[in-house]
Scaffold this motif. Structure first.
Motif, PDB file in Angstrom:
ATOM      1  N   SER A 180     -95.935 -87.984   4.601  1.00  0.00           N
ATOM      2  CA  SER A 180     -94.504 -88.204   4.387  1.00  0.00           C
ATOM      3  C   SER A 180     -93.716 -88.232   5.694  1.00  0.00           C
ATOM      4  CB  SER A 180     -93.936 -87.135   3.456  1.00  0.00           C
ATOM      5  OG  SER A 180     -94.596 -87.203   2.210  1.00  0.00           O
ATOM      6  N   GLN A 181     -94.398 -87.975   6.805  1.00  0.00           N
ATOM      7  CA  GLN A 181     -93.746 -88.159   8.112  1.00  0.00           C
ATOM      8  C   GLN A 181     -93.698 -89.639   8.504  1.00  0.00           C
ATOM      9  OE1 GLN A 181     -96.339 -85.522  10.190  1.00  0.00           O
ATOM     10  NE2 GLN A 181     -95.245 -83.690   9.520  1.00  0.00           N
ATOM     11  N   GLU A 182     -94.463 -90.465   7.803  1.00  0.00           N
ATOM     12  CA  GLU A 182     -94.415 -91.904   8.040  1.00  0.00           C
ATOM     13  C   GLU A 182     -93.106 -92.481   7.477  1.00  0.00           C
ATOM     14  OE1 GLU A 182     -96.354 -93.958   9.608  1.00  0.00           O
ATOM     15  OE2 GLU A 182     -98.386 -93.132   9.640  1.00  0.00           O
ATOM     16  N   GLU A 187     -89.071 -95.883   3.259  1.00  0.00           N
ATOM     17  CA  GLU A 187     -88.669 -97.263   2.958  1.00  0.00           C
ATOM     18  C   GLU A 187     -89.033 -97.585   1.505  1.00  0.00           C
ATOM     19  OE1 GLU A 187     -90.190-100.150   5.730  1.00  0.00           O
ATOM     20  OE2 GLU A 187     -89.279 -99.195   7.461  1.00  0.00           O
ATOM     21  N   ALA A 188     -90.219 -97.155   1.104  1.00  0.00           N
ATOM     22  CA  ALA A 188     -90.657 -97.401  -0.274  1.00  0.00           C
ATOM     23  C   ALA A 188     -89.826 -96.583  -1.256  1.00  0.00           C
ATOM     24  CB  ALA A 188     -92.138 -97.060  -0.415  1.00  0.00           C
ATOM     25  N   ALA A 189     -89.512 -95.352  -0.870  1.00  0.00           N
ATOM     26  CA  ALA A 189     -88.702 -94.486  -1.737  1.00  0.00           C
ATOM     27  C   ALA A 189     -87.351 -95.150  -2.023  1.00  0.00           C
ATOM     28  CB  ALA A 189     -88.489 -93.135  -1.062  1.00  0.00           C
ATOM     29  N   MET A 190     -86.787 -95.751  -0.969  1.00  0.00           N
ATOM     30  CA  MET A 190     -85.482 -96.405  -1.099  1.00  0.00           C
ATOM     31  C   MET A 190     -85.564 -97.632  -2.007  1.00  0.00           C
ATOM     32  SD  MET A 190     -82.971 -97.325   2.127  1.00  0.00           S
ATOM     33  CE  MET A 190     -84.034 -96.447   3.229  1.00  0.00           C
ATOM     34  N   VAL A 224     -87.928 -81.151   0.223  1.00  0.00           N
ATOM     35  CA  VAL A 224     -88.490 -82.459  -0.101  1.00  0.00           C
ATOM     36  C   VAL A 224     -88.054 -82.933  -1.495  1.00  0.00           C
ATOM     37  CG1 VAL A 224     -90.712 -81.693  -1.019  1.00  0.00           C
ATOM     38  CG2 VAL A 224     -90.560 -83.852   0.217  1.00  0.00           C
ATOM     39  N   ALA A 225     -87.930 -82.011  -2.449  1.00  0.00           N
ATOM     40  CA  ALA A 225     -87.493 -82.404  -3.798  1.00  0.00           C
ATOM     41  C   ALA A 225     -86.078 -82.977  -3.737  1.00  0.00           C
ATOM     42  CB  ALA A 225     -87.555 -81.211  -4.747  1.00  0.00           C
ATOM     43  N   ALA A 226     -85.231 -82.331  -2.943  1.00  0.00           N
ATOM     44  CA  ALA A 226     -83.846 -82.819  -2.808  1.00  0.00           C
ATOM     45  C   ALA A 226     -83.835 -84.203  -2.160  1.00  0.00           C
ATOM     46  CB  ALA A 226     -83.026 -81.838  -1.967  1.00  0.00           C
ATOM     47  N   LYS A 227     -84.730 -84.386  -1.206  1.00  0.00           N
ATOM     48  CA  LYS A 227     -84.791 -85.703  -0.553  1.00  0.00           C
ATOM     49  C   LYS A 227     -85.118 -86.788  -1.581  1.00  0.00           C
ATOM     50  CE  LYS A 227     -85.967 -84.936   4.318  1.00  0.00           C
ATOM     51  NZ  LYS A 227     -86.006 -83.495   4.607  1.00  0.00           N
ATOM     52  N   ARG A 229     -84.751 -86.717  -4.812  1.00  0.00           N
ATOM     53  CA  ARG A 229     -83.621 -86.887  -5.752  1.00  0.00           C
ATOM     54  C   ARG A 229     -82.546 -87.747  -5.114  1.00  0.00           C
ATOM     55  NH1 ARG A 229     -84.586 -81.301  -7.043  1.00  0.00           N
ATOM     56  NH2 ARG A 229     -85.774 -81.300  -8.992  1.00  0.00           N
ATOM     57  N   ALA A 230     -82.315 -87.507  -3.825  1.00  0.00           N
ATOM     58  CA  ALA A 230     -81.262 -88.263  -3.126  1.00  0.00           C
ATOM     59  C   ALA A 230     -81.615 -89.756  -3.042  1.00  0.00           C
ATOM     60  CB  ALA A 230     -81.057 -87.696  -1.728  1.00  0.00           C
ATOM     61  N   PHE A 231     -82.919 -90.043  -3.089  1.00  0.00           N
ATOM     62  CA  PHE A 231     -83.349 -91.444  -3.061  1.00  0.00           C
ATOM     63  C   PHE A 231     -83.355 -92.070  -4.464  1.00  0.00           C
ATOM     64  CE2 PHE A 231     -84.724 -90.391   1.191  1.00  0.00           C
ATOM     65  CZ  PHE A 231     -84.656 -91.588   1.884  1.00  0.00           C
ATOM     66  N   GLY A 232     -82.930 -91.304  -5.459  1.00  0.00           N
ATOM     67  CA  GLY A 232     -82.793 -91.873  -6.802  1.00  0.00           C
ATOM     68  C   GLY A 232     -84.024 -91.717  -7.674  1.00  0.00           C
ATOM     69  N   TRP A 233     -84.793 -90.667  -7.424  1.00  0.00           N
ATOM     70  CA  TRP A 233     -86.006 -90.433  -8.211  1.00  0.00           C
ATOM     71  C   TRP A 233     -85.824 -89.247  -9.155  1.00  0.00           C
ATOM     72  CZ3 TRP A 233     -91.378 -92.187  -6.798  1.00  0.00           C
ATOM     73  CH2 TRP A 233     -91.348 -93.296  -5.928  1.00  0.00           C
ATOM     74  N   GLU A 234     -86.534 -89.277 -10.270  1.00  0.00           N
ATOM     75  CA  GLU A 234     -86.613 -88.152 -11.209  1.00  0.00           C
ATOM     76  C   GLU A 234     -87.699 -87.216 -10.667  1.00  0.00           C
ATOM     77  OE1 GLU A 234     -84.813 -87.866 -13.989  1.00  0.00           O
ATOM     78  OE2 GLU A 234     -85.803 -86.088 -14.808  1.00  0.00           O
ATOM     79  N   VAL A 235     -87.333 -85.985 -10.342  1.00  0.00           N
ATOM     80  CA  VAL A 235     -88.274 -85.104  -9.642  1.00  0.00           C
ATOM     81  C   VAL A 235     -88.652 -83.888 -10.485  1.00  0.00           C
ATOM     82  CG1 VAL A 235     -88.649 -83.719  -7.562  1.00  0.00           C
ATOM     83  CG2 VAL A 235     -87.301 -85.831  -7.430  1.00  0.00           C
ATOM     84  N   GLU A 236     -89.922 -83.583 -10.529  1.00  0.00           N
ATOM     85  CA  GLU A 236     -90.426 -82.352 -11.151  1.00  0.00           C
ATOM     86  C   GLU A 236     -91.255 -81.635 -10.098  1.00  0.00           C
ATOM     87  OE1 GLU A 236     -90.412 -80.920 -14.498  1.00  0.00           O
ATOM     88  OE2 GLU A 236     -88.609 -82.173 -14.464  1.00  0.00           O
ATOM     89  N   GLU A 237     -91.118 -80.313  -9.995  1.00  0.00           N
ATOM     90  CA  GLU A 237     -91.908 -79.557  -9.032  1.00  0.00           C
ATOM     91  C   GLU A 237     -92.856 -78.630  -9.796  1.00  0.00           C
ATOM     92  OE1 GLU A 237     -89.567 -78.088  -5.860  1.00  0.00           O
ATOM     93  OE2 GLU A 237     -91.301 -77.406  -4.699  1.00  0.00           O
ATOM     94  N   VAL A 238     -94.135 -78.685  -9.456  1.00  0.00           N
ATOM     95  CA  VAL A 238     -95.125 -77.904 -10.222  1.00  0.00           C
ATOM     96  C   VAL A 238     -96.162 -77.261  -9.310  1.00  0.00           C
ATOM     97  CG1 VAL A 238     -94.977 -79.385 -12.278  1.00  0.00           C
ATOM     98  CG2 VAL A 238     -96.673 -79.896 -10.515  1.00  0.00           C
ATOM     99  N   ASP A 239     -96.906 -76.334  -9.899  1.00  0.00           N
ATOM    100  CA  ASP A 239     -98.114 -75.805  -9.262  1.00  0.00           C
ATOM    101  C   ASP A 239     -99.186 -76.878  -9.446  1.00  0.00           C
ATOM    102  OD1 ASP A 239    -100.584 -74.691  -8.758  1.00  0.00           O
ATOM    103  OD2 ASP A 239    -100.207 -72.830  -9.877  1.00  0.00           O
TER     104      ASP A 239
END
Lengths: 301, 313
Positions: A180-182, A187-190, A224-227, A229-239
């Motif tokens: 994710s440092q790439e 660009e793809a997220a956007m 990273v979850a906030a990032k 979301r800010a790009f317009g994605w539905e985010v779930e965080e799990v184990d």
């Protein structure tokens, strides 16, 4: 055949859209699912360690961290048919973090895309199993990856193509936290956010480590979850090692109109005590003795 | 063949081909990276908006997204300026498109020094060299409106990745409606016994003009349209070189690794022949009008004629 039972089960289940949230699976189904998927994951881990051990080359850490995720995808979430790898209606999977190829190969073999014996020729001259995924050599590999930061964009392209055709299949992509440092990831997220690619699910294998050390020390991703979301994605965080939680998150984000991101918190080298959270095993194979020790540990787990 | 006074840009030929392809082939998808008005994909966008994706100012994403679309069975035309398509997105082109052997046709405009005023940062002078080195990639540099139009249509039927280098300026029309493109088939446009001049893209009409000048002096140059750099037409090149025993290559690209490099490799191995490469001499470009730059960097017809005289003298 092994792919069959999963497909039958899926066919008997209501679609995610029709199920009320939080009641995706009944409690007894949870436990059945957990037992089934954890059993498969144990076998996959055994295969990963053995194939990298025999090859004396490969990336055990990031393969073991994403094992449970791949098992949830191939044996629960994805609609696919190993007998028809080019079936147009299949869900697609892209291993954007291509160095976790051993995990993908083990899952593909377990699904029935090719014989399990192929696994023991990983990285050898003439093998169908290259160091990083090659779609022309390995049945079930949708696109060649290995150079980080490109697979998610390719998955976006697939999602756009399926949508143009009115094809209801989904696209899944697994990315790494080091990856994710790439810039290409973002660009793809956007692009996916802009086009509301609801038929795309990405999973972040957040094992917290990369070759040079912990991701926080190298270049931290922050919230990273906030990032996402800010790009317009539905985010779930799990184990990322709780298979029921991962399956539930995959089902949940798939029902959203937005592209889905499952942030899976994982342990690098998961399942082999001396590899867990040990950055040395990012890209280093176990010695023959270490391999035997690791295989015994997995068998006894 | 003589050089016509009528001029048309190769990118207009690209736009015309895309419209035809769009009508005939529902599988054709076009991608751009915020340069649709410059690359001329805008016309396809207007006609077939549901099959056009603007990836924004993100050329790497453009190429990897194009690969994914092609993986679902689409024939994808991906456009931006040549400098970004081949330079910025080189890794995506190599590792995701070509390594996967996907049907992505990279049609990049603004190739070469004739970009003009924008200057060096926008003048692709190494793109042919970069694309030629990528396994599975075919490389085409059409010379006029019709050759571009027909090449772009033809590559839809060619399996795997293709690079088509398109220019910015208007150039003389050399061919007509009846032109049919054949990959890897060099065209002898003007036979001659004294020197072989291989040219591609913008430089082809300069070579034809040089041949006129030389003919007036009694020197007969054989002008060959080498529109396909890869695969190279070995037979036509070797046969012509065997006849004339002198070879000149002309391209608005670095003399390192491009068309001249490809021809030098072939002749060096198969038939060592005295040759001169006309092109950018391992240098960056600069701002200026296209024709001024052609003159400044020694790419004009009089330069070609002068090199021919020296080589034949």
């Amino acid at each position: 055949m092994r792919g069959e039972s999963r497909r039958v089960r899926k066919a008997n289940m209501a679609t995610p859209m029709q199920r009320p949230e939080g009641a995706l699976l009944r409690q007894n189904e949870h436990e059945e699912l957990r037992e089934e998927l954890e059993g498969i994951a144990r076998e996959i881990r055994w295969d990963i360690v053995r194939m990298i051990g025999l090859a004396q080359s490969g990336h055990p850490g990031g393969s073991l961290s994403c094992t449970d995720i791949l098992v949830c995808l191939y044996f629960h979430a994805m609609n696919h048919d190993p007998r028809r790898p080019h079936w147009p209606g299949r869900d697609r999977f892209v291993l954007s973090k291509g160095h976790a190829a051993p995990a993908l190969y083990a899952v593909l073999a377990r699904s029935g895309y090719f014989e399990r014996d192929e696994l023991w020729h990983l990285r050898q001259l003439g093998s169908i199993l290259q160091g990083h995924p090659d779609r022309l050599k390995t049945p079930g590999v949708e696109i060649s990856t290995g150079s980080l930061g490109q697979g998610l964009a390719a998955a976006c392209g697939m999602a756009l193509g399926l949508r143009m055709d009115g094809n209801p299949a989904r696209v899944y992509a697994l990315i790494g936290d080091g990856e994710s440092q790439e810039g290409g990831i973002w660009e793809a997220a956007m692009l996916a956010g802009h086009h509301c690619l609801g038929n795309l699910t990405a999973i972040l294998d957040q094992n917290g480590m990369q070759i040079d050390g912990s991701c926080c020390e190298v270049v931290g991703l922050g919230d990273v979850a906030a990032k996402w979301r800010a790009f317009g994605w539905e985010v779930e965080e799990v184990d990322g090692h709780d298979v029921v939680e991962v399956c539930r998150a995959l089902d949940k984000v798939a029902s959203a109109a937005l592209p889905g991101m499952v942030v899976a918190n994982t342990v690098k080298g998961k399942g082999v005590s001396f590899m867990e959270n040990n950055v040395d095993f990012h890209g280093k194979a176990p010695t023959p003795e270490e391999m035997e020790r690791a295989l015994k540990e997995i068998e006894g787990s | 063949m003589t050089v016509s006074k009528e001029t048309k840009s190769t990118r207009d030929g690209y736009a015309a081909a895309l419209l035809e392809l769009g009508e005939k082939n529902e599988n054709v998808v076009v991608l751009d990276a915020d340069l649709a008005k410059s690359t001329q994909t805008e016309k396809f966008k207007q006609r077939f908006p549901e099959r056009f994706v603007d990836c924004g100012v993100a050329e790497q994403n453009l190429m990897a997204t194009a690969a994914g679309l092609a993986a679902t069975g689409k024939t994808v035309y991906a456009s931006t300026f040549a400098i970004f398509a081949t330079g910025r997105a080189y890794d995506q082109v190599r590792n995701t498109i070509a390594y996967s052997n996907l049907d992505v046709k990279i049609c990049a405009s603004h190739g070469g020094i004739t970009v003009g005023e924008d200057g060096s940062s926008h003048q692709a002078l190494e793109d042919i060299a970069l694309m030629r080195a990528v396994p599975r990639m075919k490389v085409i540099v059409p010379a006029d409106y019709y050759e571009t139009r027909e090449a772009v249509k033809a590559v839809a039927e060619i399996e795997g990745p293709v690079y088509v280098r398109i220019g910015r300026p208007k150039v003389p029309v050399l061919f007509g409606e009846d032109y049919r493109f054949e990959l890897g088939k060099a065209l002898i446009l003007r036979p001659g016994r004294d020197v072989t001049v291989l040219a591609c893209g913008f430089m082809l009409h300069k070579a034809l003009e040089a041949a006129e000048e030389l003919a007036a002096e009694g020197l007969e140059a054989e002008i060959i349209d080498l529109h396909t750099i890869k695969p190279l037409d070995r037979e036509v090149i070797l046969a012509s070189a065997a006849r004339t025993r002198r070879v000149i290559t002309c391209e608005e690209h670095s003399v390192l690794g491009g068309m001249g490099g490809a021809v030098a490799e072939l002749l060096g191995e198969e038939m060592p022949t005295p040759m001169r490469r006309i092109g950018m001499k391992d240098t960056f470009g600069t701002s200026g009008k296209a024709e001024e730059l052609v003159e400044h960097f020694g790419l004009g017809s009089r330069h070609i004629a002068e090199v021919a005289r020296t080589l034949c003298g």
